[in-house]
Design an enzyme around this catalytic site. Structure first.
Site, PDB file in Angstrom:
ATOM      1  N   ARG A  61      40.264 -14.640   6.305  1.00 47.73           N
ATOM      2  CA  ARG A  61      41.504 -13.855   6.253  1.00 47.73           C
ATOM      3  C   ARG A  61      41.430 -12.687   7.241  1.00 47.73           C
ATOM      4  NH1 ARG A  61      43.447 -11.195   0.690  1.00 47.73           N
ATOM      5  NH2 ARG A  61      41.652  -9.867   1.131  1.00 47.73           N
TER       6      ARG A  61
ATOM      7  N   LEU B  33      50.272  -9.392   0.271  1.00 44.10           N
ATOM      8  CA  LEU B  33      48.969  -9.831   0.767  1.00 44.10           C
ATOM      9  C   LEU B  33      48.561 -11.038  -0.085  1.00 44.10           C
ATOM     10  CD1 LEU B  33      46.544  -9.119   2.670  1.00 44.10           C
ATOM     11  CD2 LEU B  33      45.469  -8.216   0.612  1.00 44.10           C
TER      12      LEU B  33
ATOM     13  N   HIS C 236      50.293   4.357  22.917  1.00 42.90           N
ATOM     14  CA  HIS C 236      50.758   3.313  21.997  1.00 42.90           C
ATOM     15  C   HIS C 236      50.482   1.901  22.550  1.00 42.90           C
ATOM     16  CE1 HIS C 236      52.563   6.665  20.041  1.00 42.90           C
ATOM     17  NE2 HIS C 236      53.289   5.941  19.205  1.00 42.90           N
TER      18      HIS C 236
ATOM     19  N   LYS D 273      46.198  -7.612   6.401  1.00 39.81           N
ATOM     20  CA  LYS D 273      45.396  -6.586   5.717  1.00 39.81           C
ATOM     21  C   LYS D 273      45.050  -5.509   6.739  1.00 39.81           C
ATOM     22  CE  LYS D 273      41.826  -6.305   2.107  1.00 39.81           C
ATOM     23  NZ  LYS D 273      42.598  -5.743   1.011  1.00 39.81           N
TER      24      LYS D 273
ATOM     25  N   ARG E 177      44.589   8.145  24.037  1.00 37.72           N
ATOM     26  CA  ARG E 177      45.702   7.851  23.132  1.00 37.72           C
ATOM     27  C   ARG E 177      46.932   7.360  23.885  1.00 37.72           C
ATOM     28  NH1 ARG E 177      50.112   9.778  20.524  1.00 37.72           N
ATOM     29  NH2 ARG E 177      50.259   9.231  18.314  1.00 37.72           N
TER      30      ARG E 177
HETATM   31  C1  LIG Z   1      48.293  -4.705  -1.472  1.00 31.16           C
HETATM   32  C2  LIG Z   1      47.243  -5.629  -2.015  1.00 31.16           C
HETATM   33  N1  LIG Z   1      47.638  -6.792  -2.567  1.00 31.16           N
HETATM   34  C3  LIG Z   1      46.747  -7.648  -3.093  1.00 31.16           C
HETATM   35  C4  LIG Z   1      45.380  -7.362  -3.096  1.00 31.16           C
HETATM   36  C5  LIG Z   1      44.428  -8.346  -3.700  1.00 31.16           C
HETATM   37  O1  LIG Z   1      43.744  -9.040  -2.701  1.00 31.16           O
HETATM   38  P1  LIG Z   1      42.281  -9.627  -2.941  1.00 31.16           P
HETATM   39  O2  LIG Z   1      42.349 -10.483  -4.166  1.00 31.16           O
HETATM   40  O3  LIG Z   1      42.003 -10.411  -1.726  1.00 31.16           O
HETATM   41  O4  LIG Z   1      41.388  -8.457  -3.136  1.00 31.16           O
HETATM   42  C6  LIG Z   1      44.925  -6.178  -2.517  1.00 31.16           C
HETATM   43  C7  LIG Z   1      43.490  -5.884  -2.492  1.00 31.16           C
HETATM   44  O5  LIG Z   1      43.005  -5.041  -1.825  1.00 31.16           O
HETATM   45  C8  LIG Z   1      45.882  -5.284  -1.960  1.00 31.16           C
HETATM   46  O6  LIG Z   1      45.489  -4.136  -1.392  1.00 31.16           O
END
Ligand SMILES: Cc1ncc(COP(=O)(O)O)c(C=O)c1O
Length: 284
Positions: free
Chosen positions: A51, A202, A101, A146, A99
């Site tokens: 991931r 996520l 963007h 993430k 710095r």
């Molecule tokens: C916004 C968010 N959603 C879901 C999760 C759960 O993800 P995982 O099961 O991979 O930890 C997390 C974990 O950090 C998160 O920050």
């Protein structure tokens, strides 16, 4: 001595330094992962690292390591720190450059940082359940990445903490998305309902593991958006995440969920999830 990794090198934490013009520091321009460690072994390590590679690709960043190479670097760090139960955290930023963007040129390498932390299993809240508030989901539209940009999540989690709650359940209008730091699922008439894996959430590794368990055990589930009304009339609600595993939510916005106790489906999932951890990492 606590060891960390900075740019591929294992160092004593007190010697670790990152430049003030690192793009992670200035822009949150990077991605991260947190992996659970039980008995010194990573749980679903490769899934997390794949991931991470996907998150990096989505922000057009190329990682200098494959998931397999990273896995062995993390094993090395866990072993050096003699970590038994805890987490390993790692992040890659788009590197250090003046710095701007606009992305830096091709010769700027990502900055790689990793460290471990002792974290006990949250046994007591897992047993009793936790409380949650509701909060409007104000985050961007790529929550599938993430990324280090967590301000929306932090503002919601802070509200929850100030209300003495464990989690903020986020919603876009009438639609429930996820929690500020976990995925949120409901149970209605024995069926688990959890938001589909799209750009609004996520796709948690824990969420995916729970759904795999459901598939194997014949527990019915639906991956679809559900409403605030469905949340408030759910029989059970649970949060899932790397550090919290499967966590019963027994109160939402001051109102008890079901009879206010962790429900039977959530309990069953907790047991099956623990069995899966023990299959990979030994008795916990
Ligand atoms: C916004 C968010 N959603 C879901 C999760 C759960 O993800 P995982 O099961 O991979 O930890 C997390 C974990 O950090 C998160 O920050």
């Amino acid at each position: 001595m606590e060891y960390v990794i900075v740019d591929g090198e294992v160092l004593d934490r007190t010697e670790a330094k990152v430049d003030i013009e690192d793009r992670g520091y200035q822009f949150g321009d990077g991605v991260y992962e947190v992996i659970r460690v039980y008995n010194g072994k990573m749980f679903t390590g490769i899934e997390h690292l794949k991931r991470l590679a996907e998150s990096a690709e989505k922000i057009r960043m190329k990682l200098p390591y494959s998931p397999e190479e990273l896995l062995s670097r993390m094993e090395e760090l866990i072993s050096k720190n003699e970590l038994d139960t805890g987490t390993v955290y790692m992040q890659f930023t788009r590197g250090t450059s003046p710095r701007n963007h606009v992305f830096p040129g091709g010769n700027v390498a990502p900055t790689f940082v990793a460290y471990t932390r002792k974290v006990a299993r949250p046994v007591d809240p897992m047993e009793k359940g936790v409380r949650a508030i509701l909060d409007e989901d104000i985050r961007w539209l790529r929550c599938d990445i993430k990324s280090l940009n967590l301000l929306g999540n932090l503002l919601s989690k802070q509200k929850a903490a100030e209300a003495g709650c464990f989690e903020a359940i986020l919603h876009r209008g009438e639609t429930v998305t996820e929690g500020s730091h976990s995925n949120i699922s409901i149970v209605k008439d024995g069926v688990i309902i959890t938001h589909q894996a799209d750009n609004h959430i996520l796709n948690g590794i824990t969420r995916q593991k729970v759904l795999e368990i459901c598939r194997n055990e014949g527990i019915p589930f639906e991956e679809r958006a559900y409403t605030l009304d469905e949340l408030s009339s759910a029989d059970e609600v649970f949060s899932s995440g790397t550090t919290v595993e499967v966590m019963p939510v027994v109160e939402v916005a001051g109102k008890p969920v079901g009879n206010g106790q962790p429900g039977t489906v959530t309990r069953k999932l907790q047991t099956l999830f623990k069995t899966e951890i023990e299959r990979q990492c030994g008795n916990i």
